[in-house]
Structure formats: C-alpha cells, structure tokens
Design a protein around this motif. Structure first.
Motif, mmCIF file in Angstrom:
data_model
loop_
_atom_site.group_PDB
_atom_site.id
_atom_site.type_symbol
_atom_site.label_atom_id
_atom_site.label_comp_id
_atom_site.label_asym_id
_atom_site.label_seq_id
_atom_site.Cartn_x
_atom_site.Cartn_y
_atom_site.Cartn_z
ATOM 1 N N VAL A 62 0.828 -1.204 0.000
ATOM 2 C CA VAL A 62 0.000 0.000 0.000
ATOM 3 C C VAL A 62 0.864 1.257 0.000
ATOM 4 O O VAL A 62 0.553 2.232 -0.691
ATOM 5 N N ALA A 63 1.963 1.240 0.748
ATOM 6 C CA ALA A 63 2.847 2.400 0.762
ATOM 7 C C ALA A 63 3.394 2.699 -0.629
ATOM 8 O O ALA A 63 3.493 3.862 -1.046
ATOM 9 N N SER A 64 3.758 1.644 -1.364
ATOM 10 C CA SER A 64 4.256 1.826 -2.732
ATOM 11 C C SER A 64 3.176 2.433 -3.624
ATOM 12 O O SER A 64 3.445 3.346 -4.421
ATOM 13 N N ALA A 65 1.961 1.937 -3.474
ATOM 14 C CA ALA A 65 0.860 2.476 -4.277
ATOM 15 C C ALA A 65 0.601 3.935 -3.941
ATOM 16 O O ALA A 65 0.414 4.778 -4.835
ATOM 17 N N LEU A 66 0.580 4.263 -2.654
ATOM 18 C CA LEU A 66 0.319 5.641 -2.245
ATOM 19 C C LEU A 66 1.393 6.591 -2.761
ATOM 20 O O LEU A 66 1.090 7.708 -3.201
ATOM 21 N N ALA A 67 2.641 6.154 -2.728
ATOM 22 C CA ALA A 67 3.722 6.999 -3.235
ATOM 23 C C ALA A 67 3.546 7.271 -4.720
ATOM 24 O O ALA A 67 3.736 8.405 -5.187
ATOM 25 N N ALA A 68 3.188 6.240 -5.477
ATOM 26 C CA ALA A 68 2.988 6.422 -6.914
ATOM 27 C C ALA A 68 1.793 7.328 -7.199
ATOM 28 O O ALA A 68 1.853 8.185 -8.095
ATOM 29 N N LEU A 69 0.723 7.157 -6.449
ATOM 30 C CA LEU A 69 -0.448 8.013 -6.650
ATOM 31 C C LEU A 69 -0.100 9.470 -6.361
ATOM 32 O O LEU A 69 -0.500 10.377 -7.103
ATOM 33 N N GLY A 70 0.628 9.677 -5.281
ATOM 34 C CA GLY A 70 1.004 11.044 -4.947
ATOM 35 C C GLY A 70 1.887 11.681 -6.000
ATOM 36 O O GLY A 70 1.686 12.841 -6.386
#
Length: 222
Positions: A62-70
């Motif tokens: 989830v952290a990886s996904a959130l970083a990419a979304l940001g």
C-alpha cells in the motif's frame, strides 16, 4: 477516470462494473509491483486500491501504491480494507490495520471501506464444508453491493475522511445453507496457510458480525 489497482480480480471487476453503470471510466490495473504505476495512473482523478489476498507485506504494498499516486498527482484514494481490521488474532487483518494508518497519513484525500465476508465466497450450489462453525454470525457482503458502495464514495462528495463497514445481511452460514436447501458440515482445517488457520479459529470464537445500516444508507436501500 478512476484507477482500480487490482482491477482484474472479482473485487476490482465489481468496482469497475459499478463505475460503468454510473457512466464513469475505470482503468483496471493488475495487482503486482508497479515500476511504472505513476505513469499508468496519470490523469486519473482517484484510485481504488485492492491488495492481493494474504499479501505477505500489505503495508509495504500500500505504501508503494500511495507513493505512486502522490507522484502522479492523483488526489483521492479509496482503500479496500476489511471488517474488524484490528484483530490481533488474525495477522492479515492487522496488515490492513497498519495500511489504513498509512492511508490516513498519506496526504491524499481518502476514504476506507471495510467489507464483511463476501457472500460469493460460499458455494451454495451443493453440500458445503466449513473449517469453522456454521453457527456463528457474520456480516456478509454481496460483491455487487461492494461495487455500488465503492462507486458512491469514488464519485460523490462528502466521503472524504470516512471509514465505512459494509454488509448486505447478517446471518450464520447454516442459515444461508438452509435457505439454499443444501447441507453444511464442519470439517477439519486443511492447514493451507497459517493465516487462514488463525482466521478460522477466530471465526469459531467470534464470527465476523458487521451491521447493514451503513450500506443501506449509501446505496439508498430501504
């Protein structure tokens, strides 16, 4: 345009279908490590994030996904969690509890959905074998209702900062089996995964009850 991370599984397909019913374009993406996720979600207004079942490190995922979304400028995220995420006896639930905290501190606009057990996980077309008691209560969620609820929070205002538990109905597995006219019996835990064994033991003691009123209000069902 809404990105659906994990959009090719049964949950993602339900979300994409409900978005299509509202005339909203969805961009389903596979559940994997995404070296180019930021470019794949570029131009999307929001994202629905579903981690793979029993992921060994869901918070990192989830952290990886959130970083990419940001980095892509996606402003809103809806995270697909689970009912009762903070249940210390169930390790995969705890992974979702930690992931919820990451979502809340991500700096993105966020909403969290906490679905109950899917009705579609029970095969009620024939005799049903369960590795836990058929007489404990669950808040069961229909996949179509999950999709409708996700579409609501992804497309309508007023859901930022909200966490919603979702269930279509409350019942025991035995009640569902009786309605379908199929027998149900308790069998031994097959021991396929220690987290599943822990979950079955928790179900034996507590079930997984979830109220239905939140979903009723969200999809305007009376």
């Amino acid at each position: 345009m809404i990105a659906v991370l994990g959009g090719h599984g049964k949950t993602g397909r339900a979300v994409c279908s409900a978005l299509a019913d509202r005339g909203v374009d969805a961009r389903p993406l596979g559940r994997a490590d995404w070296p180019d996720l930021a470019s794949e979600v570029a131009g999307c207004e929001a994202a629905y994030v579903i981690a793979p079942n029993l992921h060994p490190d869901e918070p990192a995922y989830v952290a990886s996904a959130l970083a990419a979304l940001g980095s892509a400028g996606v402003e809103r995220v809806v995270y697909h969690s689970v009912a009762s995420p903070y249940a210390p006896a169930m390790p995969h639930h705890l992974g979702k509890a930690v992931s919820e905290d990451l979502v809340r501190r991500s700096g993105l606009g966020w909403t969290i959905l906490q679905p109950g057990a899917y009705l579609q996980n029970l095969d009620l077309t024939g005799p049903l074998d369960l590795p836990y008691s058929p007489d404990v209560r669950f808040g069961f969620l229909d996949l179509a209702d999950l999709g409708r609820a996700a579409a609501v929070v992804l497309t309508e205002p007023g859901h930022g900062g909200a966490t919603y538990e979702l269930a279509t109905r409350v019942a025991t597995v035995r009640e569902l089996a009786d309605e379908a006219g199929v027998p149900v019996r308790r069998v031994a835990d097959p021991g396929t995964h220690p987290w599943l064994s822990a979950m079955f033991a928790y179900y034996d003691d507590h079930g997984l009850p979830v109220g239905t009123r939140v979903l009723d209000a969200m999809v305007q069902r009376r």
